[in-house]
Enzyme design. Structure first.
Site, mmCIF file in Angstrom:
data_model
loop_
_atom_site.group_PDB
_atom_site.id
_atom_site.type_symbol
_atom_site.label_atom_id
_atom_site.label_comp_id
_atom_site.label_asym_id
_atom_site.label_seq_id
_atom_site.Cartn_x
_atom_site.Cartn_y
_atom_site.Cartn_z
ATOM 1 N N LYS A 38 0.846 -1.205 0.000
ATOM 2 C CA LYS A 38 0.000 0.000 0.000
ATOM 3 C C LYS A 38 0.878 1.250 0.000
ATOM 4 C CE LYS A 38 -0.229 -0.327 5.032
ATOM 5 N NZ LYS A 38 -1.013 -0.815 6.168
ATOM 6 N N TYR A 264 14.777 31.334 4.518
ATOM 7 C CA TYR A 264 13.607 32.123 4.899
ATOM 8 C C TYR A 264 13.656 32.564 6.361
ATOM 9 C CZ TYR A 264 11.028 30.940 0.634
ATOM 10 O OH TYR A 264 10.615 30.819 -0.666
HETATM 11 C C1 LIG Z 1 -0.198 -1.854 6.809
HETATM 12 C C2 LIG Z 1 -0.760 -3.134 7.226
HETATM 13 C C3 LIG Z 1 0.074 -4.249 7.435
HETATM 14 C C4 LIG Z 1 1.582 -4.199 7.360
HETATM 15 O O1 LIG Z 1 2.137 -3.847 8.616
HETATM 16 P P1 LIG Z 1 3.728 -3.735 8.811
HETATM 17 O O2 LIG Z 1 3.882 -3.336 10.231
HETATM 18 O O3 LIG Z 1 4.188 -2.685 7.867
HETATM 19 O O4 LIG Z 1 4.292 -5.069 8.490
HETATM 20 C C5 LIG Z 1 -0.521 -5.461 7.702
HETATM 21 N N1 LIG Z 1 -1.871 -5.561 7.800
HETATM 22 C C6 LIG Z 1 -2.694 -4.510 7.645
HETATM 23 C C7 LIG Z 1 -4.160 -4.696 7.777
HETATM 24 C C8 LIG Z 1 -2.172 -3.254 7.364
HETATM 25 O O5 LIG Z 1 -2.989 -2.213 7.213
#
Ligand SMILES: *Cc1c(COP(=O)(O)O)cnc(C)c1O
Length: 370
Positions: A38, A264
């Site tokens: 994601k 700035y």
């Molecule tokens: C983002 C997410 C993960 C991954 O978690 P990590 O700590 O990055 O391994 C797993 N399951 C769900 C539902 C998530 O939203």
């Protein structure tokens, strides 16, 4: 003459495969793995990473939103994809793109059931998400009979998996809480096993869940941050390799006299002769303003150069008074996981936020597998 961009994020597939195999080595051969890609693969480059992991025959991809899944399908990715936070607005796209929604409430379940009826679909795979303590998304245990009766009324849907999410798998002070989550999840699984006539996958562990709780693996795990080289714990992070590095160059060098200022609002005022280097990356690229004024740093010729004054939208200036460097020299951000974790700590955040903040303006360059 067109050259390689001055500022880019390199994404090293050699490090990615190392991390992937490390997580595979921590689970049984029969345990399936969901590669969580994601948010542009945590700021890296979801499509190239997906293509590569697909070539390694990863079992599933996990994304947060349907649009992320659609991008992967349009790029030709064939591996099953779970969408963790499916929403009514575009959940119908799941059929066209063969995306498997994680369903977390009756509002979503009823709507999706209705759609599968309209489209006359059978056995469309869904994943049922339970809340075991996160209080973010998910059904509760008391909902099980109603879920089973809705899904069993016809054969539109098939429960491909039951999932939940650990709240604090990286925190040894929360062992008791985590154990309770795992126990509650097990009892939810037991109920489904006694009520459903077919088998399904079960998963609750994220990256640090895999490393710290072997009893939480069930038959599937979801690995996100670990693929990119981070495990919220020095002991584990050391075993992983850094997948991305942010590269830039020194655009210009300035000699700053005592009493002059940089940037700035004149926040940095030189108390002595100072040499500043301007780097072509700013807060619009994902370098937070909170790193300004000596909080954050970059690496030039192996040395730390701290940020002078405020970070600007497209550029920032660093102190190179004691570094032998010249215009055009390479500058590295995020050279090692230690640096990313140190920078995150200095601004009260975590590696996840630092990585996912790298904006889409920065070109990604893939370092191919040797
Ligand atoms: C983002 C997410 C993960 C991954 O978690 P990590 O700590 O990055 O391994 C797993 N399951 C769900 C539902 C998530 O939203």
């Amino acid at each position: 003459m067109l050259q390689k961009p001055n500022t880019f994020l390199s994404v090293d597939l050699n490090a990615l495969v190392h991390n992937y195999l490390f997580f595979k080595s921590k689970t049984k051969d029969s345990t399936k793995l969901v590669a969580v890609i994601k948010a542009f693969a945590y700021g890296h480059e979801a499509i190239e990473i997906a293509k590569y992991l697909e070539s390694l025959e990863v079992d599933y991809f996990g994304v947060a939103y349907i649009q992320e899944g659609i991008k992967l399908r349009k790029a030709g990715i064939k591996t099953p994809i779970i969408v963790f936070h499916s929403q009514l607005s575009d959940i119908e796209e799941c059929f066209k793109y063969q995306l498997e929604p994680s369903i977390y409430s009756f509002r979503v379940l009823n709507y999706f059931l209705e759609l599968t009826n309209i489209h006359k679909l059978t056995n469309f795979p869904i994943h049922i998400m339970f809340n075991t303590g996160m209080n973010r998304l998910g059904f509760s245990q008391k909902d099980i009979s109603q879920i089973v009766s809705l899904v069993s009324k016809n054969n539109n849907l098939k429960i491909a998996s039951i999932l939940s999410h650990l709240v604090a798998s990286e925190d040894s002070n929360q062992k008791h809480f985590t154990q309770n989550q795992i126990n509650l999840f097990s009892s939810i699984i037991d109920e489904f096993e006694s009520q459903l006539p077919y088998s399904f996958d079960k998963h609750i562990a994220n990256s640090t869940g895999v490393l710290n709780y072997s009893e939480a693996h069930f038959n599937m795990v979801r690995v996100g941050i670990g693929l990119y080289g981070y495990a919220n714990d020095k002991k584990w992070t050391k075993r992983l390799r850094n997948v991305s590095k942010l590269h830039s160059i020194i655009s210009q060098i300035h000699l700053i006299k005592k009493g002059e200022s940089v940037g700035y609002n004149r926040v940095f005022k030189a108390e002595k002769k100072t040499i500043s280097a301007t780097i072509s990356i700013g807060y619009a690229d994902g370098i937070p303003r909170s790193w300004g004024n000596g909080v954050g740093y970059v690496t030039i010729k192996g040395e730390k150069a701290y940020i002078l004054g405020n970070v600007t939208m497209d550029m920032l200036m660093v102190d190179v008074t004691n570094i032998a460097c010249k215009e055009g020299d390479e500058v590295l951000f995020f050279e090692t996981q230690e640096i990313v974790e140190d920078l995150a700590l200095r601004t009260n955040t975590i590696s996840y936020e630092v990585l996912t903040a790298i904006s889409q303006r920065i070109p990604r360059i893939i370092v191919p597998k040797i």
